[in-house]
Design a protein around this motif. Structure first.
Motif, PDB file in Angstrom:
ATOM      1  N   HIS A  35      -6.198   0.585   3.466  1.00  0.00           N
ATOM      2  CA  HIS A  35      -5.440   0.065   4.609  1.00  0.00           C
ATOM      3  C   HIS A  35      -5.687  -1.426   4.817  1.00  0.00           C
ATOM      4  O   HIS A  35      -4.798  -2.165   5.257  1.00  0.00           O
ATOM      5  CB  HIS A  35      -5.785   0.852   5.869  1.00  0.00           C
ATOM      6  CG  HIS A  35      -4.876   0.544   7.009  1.00  0.00           C
ATOM      7  ND1 HIS A  35      -3.498   0.647   6.904  1.00  0.00           N
ATOM      8  CD2 HIS A  35      -5.122   0.090   8.257  1.00  0.00           C
ATOM      9  CE1 HIS A  35      -2.952   0.282   8.041  1.00  0.00           C
ATOM     10  NE2 HIS A  35      -3.905  -0.073   8.876  1.00  0.00           N
TER      11      HIS A  35
ATOM     12  N   TYR B 253      -3.402  -2.956   2.101  1.00  0.00           N
ATOM     13  CA  TYR B 253      -1.969  -2.643   2.265  1.00  0.00           C
ATOM     14  C   TYR B 253      -1.773  -2.075   3.668  1.00  0.00           C
ATOM     15  O   TYR B 253      -2.133  -0.924   3.928  1.00  0.00           O
ATOM     16  CB  TYR B 253      -1.519  -1.580   1.267  1.00  0.00           C
ATOM     17  CG  TYR B 253      -1.838  -1.871  -0.158  1.00  0.00           C
ATOM     18  CD1 TYR B 253      -0.946  -2.582  -0.959  1.00  0.00           C
ATOM     19  CD2 TYR B 253      -3.018  -1.400  -0.738  1.00  0.00           C
ATOM     20  CE1 TYR B 253      -1.229  -2.831  -2.289  1.00  0.00           C
ATOM     21  CE2 TYR B 253      -3.305  -1.645  -2.067  1.00  0.00           C
ATOM     22  CZ  TYR B 253      -2.413  -2.365  -2.840  1.00  0.00           C
ATOM     23  OH  TYR B 253      -2.695  -2.608  -4.151  1.00  0.00           O
TER      24      TYR B 253
ATOM     25  N   ASN C 297       0.670  -0.874   5.187  1.00  0.00           N
ATOM     26  CA  ASN C 297       1.526   0.317   5.380  1.00  0.00           C
ATOM     27  C   ASN C 297       1.021   1.527   4.587  1.00  0.00           C
ATOM     28  O   ASN C 297       1.765   2.465   4.338  1.00  0.00           O
ATOM     29  CB  ASN C 297       2.973   0.012   4.967  1.00  0.00           C
ATOM     30  CG  ASN C 297       3.074  -0.249   3.476  1.00  0.00           C
ATOM     31  OD1 ASN C 297       2.067  -0.569   2.830  1.00  0.00           O
ATOM     32  ND2 ASN C 297       4.267  -0.111   2.919  1.00  0.00           N
ATOM     33  N   ARG C 298      -0.222   1.491   4.149  1.00  0.00           N
ATOM     34  CA  ARG C 298      -0.736   2.634   3.373  1.00  0.00           C
ATOM     35  C   ARG C 298      -1.904   3.284   4.111  1.00  0.00           C
ATOM     36  O   ARG C 298      -2.824   2.584   4.547  1.00  0.00           O
ATOM     37  CB  ARG C 298      -1.171   2.190   1.968  1.00  0.00           C
ATOM     38  CG  ARG C 298       0.001   1.590   1.207  1.00  0.00           C
ATOM     39  CD  ARG C 298      -0.313   1.390  -0.257  1.00  0.00           C
ATOM     40  NE  ARG C 298       0.754   0.603  -0.862  1.00  0.00           N
ATOM     41  CZ  ARG C 298       0.810   0.256  -2.135  1.00  0.00           C
ATOM     42  NH1 ARG C 298      -0.181   0.624  -2.952  1.00  0.00           N
ATOM     43  NH2 ARG C 298       1.820  -0.444  -2.608  1.00  0.00           N
TER      44      ARG C 298
ATOM     45  N   LEU D 272      -2.894  10.528   0.794  1.00  0.00           N
ATOM     46  CA  LEU D 272      -2.433   9.138   0.850  1.00  0.00           C
ATOM     47  C   LEU D 272      -0.931   9.236   1.101  1.00  0.00           C
ATOM     48  O   LEU D 272      -0.164   9.637   0.227  1.00  0.00           O
ATOM     49  CB  LEU D 272      -2.736   8.473  -0.490  1.00  0.00           C
ATOM     50  CG  LEU D 272      -2.829   6.972  -0.584  1.00  0.00           C
ATOM     51  CD1 LEU D 272      -3.259   6.574  -1.984  1.00  0.00           C
ATOM     52  CD2 LEU D 272      -1.624   6.199  -0.169  1.00  0.00           C
TER      53      LEU D 272
ATOM     54  N   ASN E 201       2.990   8.929   1.793  1.00  0.00           N
ATOM     55  CA  ASN E 201       4.029   8.207   1.048  1.00  0.00           C
ATOM     56  C   ASN E 201       4.323   6.841   1.682  1.00  0.00           C
ATOM     57  O   ASN E 201       4.474   6.718   2.889  1.00  0.00           O
ATOM     58  CB  ASN E 201       5.317   9.029   1.011  1.00  0.00           C
ATOM     59  CG  ASN E 201       6.429   8.275   0.302  1.00  0.00           C
ATOM     60  OD1 ASN E 201       6.188   7.594  -0.700  1.00  0.00           O
ATOM     61  ND2 ASN E 201       7.640   8.366   0.820  1.00  0.00           N
ATOM     62  N   PHE E 202       4.412   5.852   0.815  1.00  0.00           N
ATOM     63  CA  PHE E 202       4.738   4.500   1.294  1.00  0.00           C
ATOM     64  C   PHE E 202       5.918   3.917   0.515  1.00  0.00           C
ATOM     65  O   PHE E 202       6.243   2.754   0.663  1.00  0.00           O
ATOM     66  CB  PHE E 202       3.509   3.576   1.139  1.00  0.00           C
ATOM     67  CG  PHE E 202       2.897   3.603  -0.244  1.00  0.00           C
ATOM     68  CD1 PHE E 202       3.362   2.765  -1.244  1.00  0.00           C
ATOM     69  CD2 PHE E 202       1.868   4.482  -0.549  1.00  0.00           C
ATOM     70  CE1 PHE E 202       2.818   2.798  -2.523  1.00  0.00           C
ATOM     71  CE2 PHE E 202       1.321   4.514  -1.824  1.00  0.00           C
ATOM     72  CZ  PHE E 202       1.785   3.675  -2.816  1.00  0.00           C
TER      73      PHE E 202
ATOM     74  N   GLN F   2       0.087   1.594  -8.906  1.00  0.00           N
ATOM     75  CA  GLN F   2      -0.399   1.539  -7.528  1.00  0.00           C
ATOM     76  C   GLN F   2      -1.758   2.207  -7.388  1.00  0.00           C
ATOM     77  O   GLN F   2      -2.642   1.723  -6.677  1.00  0.00           O
ATOM     78  CB  GLN F   2       0.609   2.206  -6.564  1.00  0.00           C
ATOM     79  CG  GLN F   2       1.978   1.555  -6.558  1.00  0.00           C
ATOM     80  CD  GLN F   2       1.908   0.064  -6.352  1.00  0.00           C
ATOM     81  OE1 GLN F   2       1.177  -0.412  -5.486  1.00  0.00           O
ATOM     82  NE2 GLN F   2       2.637  -0.684  -7.158  1.00  0.00           N
TER      83      GLN F   2
END
Ligand code: FAD
Length: 565
Positions: A198, A201, A203-204, A369, A371-372, A470
């Motif tokens: 986080h 990223y 948004n993760r 984890l 979905n992004f 990723q």
């Protein structure tokens, strides 16, 4: 307690299959007062009594829990399934007994018994996001669902409260919250992974697993005779505590308590019988698995819950003057748009700095984890999203020998920490990914064999490439070394999330089922297992099957009251 014997041939409702979705149909129908017959092709499996390995220790198993070569040689296909072993093989089919024809490689994993695959499922139970119901049409890779998240949400709650789902309230649009029991904790490295991802990223999110486990049972669970999950992590042997959800521990005994349930094991449903005069299905044709006797049972409504491909097979095999190509198949859609989840890629890395820490107890769940990718708009060179399951583990010390004191010392010393990840990717609904009946080959009950013609496409390949890149970067962000990512190239089907074949839709010209899971042209037949799926989303699917089943039963009973069925 053994189920009531099927003495009668006429019931208010018939449910085909007693697995995750069939168990839910039975519970809801019986609770609403309908005399319900559940037809199940496999043997009976009674909660606790029929879990022969549930309490065995490794040294009490013939091969100490290792799968013997003979079992693998005799079952090269089913033995590939996650969790298959000498302690669980009795809940999976034997390859030789249940052939099918793979036009393209497809590993069809089945559990034929009362309870179906609910005994051996992985128990991940995330809700679909609002976005997943609309993305295929919005982003141009499929058809819109005839229902929205808002319509389904109350039924998710209904199911979650009854089965018991543990999880944290994370307030994420990509994976909505539900009615949760307390989550299982992160271990120290999982906490570290969550924070590192986080941080890099925004948004993760790595969050605690949402799993059908009673981390802290409520009265409704105790009333089912179930108790707290003891984190034994022996779930797939059947849980004598009822710590995870299965039909056997939960929905079927609950239905039985109403006095309205009859379960008939060893009943292979061959077809649905269409009544040309009444223009509806009047009953079900069954072949007794042991005697091969052909029997017929009738009811006002039929729930088809034999699992996605078997339900499709039954419908395809239900031919009549009105429906020469299978029940409800006026448009040729039946058997098409078969889908699965893309499980091909995984990754691992080792992480330093936590050597003075250990974990306590076991955790039957995995971290998620969320979905992004492609949320609301396409931001990659592929369509669809992926959920990633992940967790951190501590290896055992590496012994140089396989016996003796040094060996024991080595394995009692903790080794390095590692992190794993694997993907669960959305796949595109496509007409040419299909199943059909074989023209000539039949099974031991004289039912045509299923031909599977389902494969990957370029979108799947692009998604795998992105996932690997990723995963590498996120493990790197968590300070991992020795990072490996891989593509196992497994055949579709081994994900055990087969879906489609009789999809829902608004338009009877392009779909099989309406918004209530009724066959458009034969509304007293409901299909509420994976066959109904319009698209796959990226979440684990079974809780949606339960949800749609409960919703469809409610509608069916309303319609019966209104006498419109
Ligand atoms: C190892 C493993 C891990 C999994 N992990 C997850 C997970 O984490 N999350 C998730 O959402 N899903 C998971 N799944 C998938 C999940 O098990 C299925 O989605 C779910 O069981 C489907 O429910 P169902 O009612 O459609 O089918 P099933 O549970 O398979 O039940 C179908 C029943 O119908 C019976 N039947 C079939 N044909 C006939 C016939 N002709 N006549 C009469 N009876 C018939 C079968 O014997 C069976 O009992 C996993 C599965 C496995 C095996």
């Amino acid at each position: 307690m053994p189920y009531t014997q099927a003495q009668a041939t006429r019931y208010d409702a018939i449910v085909i299959g007693s697995g995750i979705s069939g168990g839910w149909a039975a519970k809801e129908l019986c609770e609403k007062g309908l005399k319900t017959l559940v037809l199940e092709r496999g043997r009976d499996v009674q909660h606790i009594k029929d879990y022969p390995t549930a309490n065995l220790r490794p040294w009490e198993l013939p091969h100490r829990g290792f799968t013997p070569r003979k079992l693998i040689d005799e079952n090269p296909l089913i033995s590939k399934a996650a969790g298959y072993g000498e302690d669980t093989s009795h809940f999976f089919v034997k390859d030789a007994d249940h052939p099918y024809v793979q036009e393209k490689p497809f590993d069809w994993i089945r559990g034929y018994q009362v309870g179906g695959k609910s005994l051996i499922w992985g128990r991940a139970t995330q809700r679909w996001s609002r976005h997943e119901f609309v993305a295929p049409e919005k982003l141009g890779y499929g058809m819109n669902w005839p229902i929205t998240y808002d319509e389904v949400a109350p039924w998710y709650s209904h199911v979650e409260k009854f089965i018991g789902v543990c999880g944290n309230l994370d307030h994420l649009e990509a994976m909505p919250d539900g009615e949760f029991l307390p989550p299982f904790d992160f271990n120290c490295v999982e906490q570290h992974l969550s924070e590192s991802v986080h941080k890099k990223y925004k948004n993760r999110y790595v969050v605690q697993g949402r799993w059908a486990h009673l981390s802290q049972p409520k009265q409704i669970h105790l009333d089912q005779g179930r108790g707290q999950c003891a984190a034994r992590n022996l779930c797939m042997r059947g849980c004598p505590l009822g710590g995870y959800f299965s039909s056997n521990s939960s929905t079927l005994p609950w239905a039985q308590k109403t006095g309205n349930l009859t379960v008939r094991p060893h009943s292979v449903v061959q077809s649905l019988i269409y009544d040309e005069r009444l223009q509806r299905v009047g009953g079900v044709r069954v072949i007794d698995a042991n005697t091969k006797q052909v029997l017929e049972f009738s009811a006002r409504i039929i729930f088809v819950n034999a699992s996605a491909l078997n339900s499709t097979l039954i419908l395809l095999n239900s031919t009549s003057k009105r429906f020469p190509n299978g029940l409800g198949n006026d448009n040729g859609v039946l058997g098409k748009y078969v889908m699965f989840h893309n499980y091909r890629a995984s990754a691992n890395g080792r992480v330093d700095g936590f050597e003075n820490k250990y974990f306590f107890g076991r955790n039957p769940t995995e971290c998620i984890l969320v979905n992004f990718r492609n949320l609301g708009k396409q931001d990659t060179n592929f369509v669809g999203g992926y959920t990633t399951f992940t967790g951190a583990y501590r290896e055992r010390g590496q012994p140089l020998d396989t016996v003796g004191g040094d060996y024991k010392d080595a394995i009692s010393r903790p080794g390095p920490w590692g992190i794993y990840m694997y993907m669960q990717g959305e796949t595109i609904p496509k007409a040419d990914n299909h199943v059909r009946l074989h023209d000539t080959q039949k099974d031991q009950w004289g039912i045509p064999l299923l031909v599977t013609s389902v494969g990957y496409d370029d979108n799947d390949a692009k998604m795998i490439a992105d996932w690997r890149a990723q995963a590498y970067d996120m493990l790197d962000a968590a300070g991992c070394h020795d990072i490996e990512t891989r593509d196992n190239n497994q055949a579709p089907g081994l994900d055990i999330h087969e879906m489609g074949g009789a999809r829902m839709g608004r338009d009877p010209r392009t779909s099989m089922l309406n918004r209530w899971n009724q066959v458009h042209s034969c509304p007293n037949v409901f299909v509420t297992d994976g066959a109904c799926m319009t698209s796959t989303g990226n979440q684990s699917p079974s809780i949606l099957y339960m949800t749609l089943t409960a919703r469809a039963v409610n509608h069916a009973v309303d319609e019966l009251k209104r006498r419109s069925l």
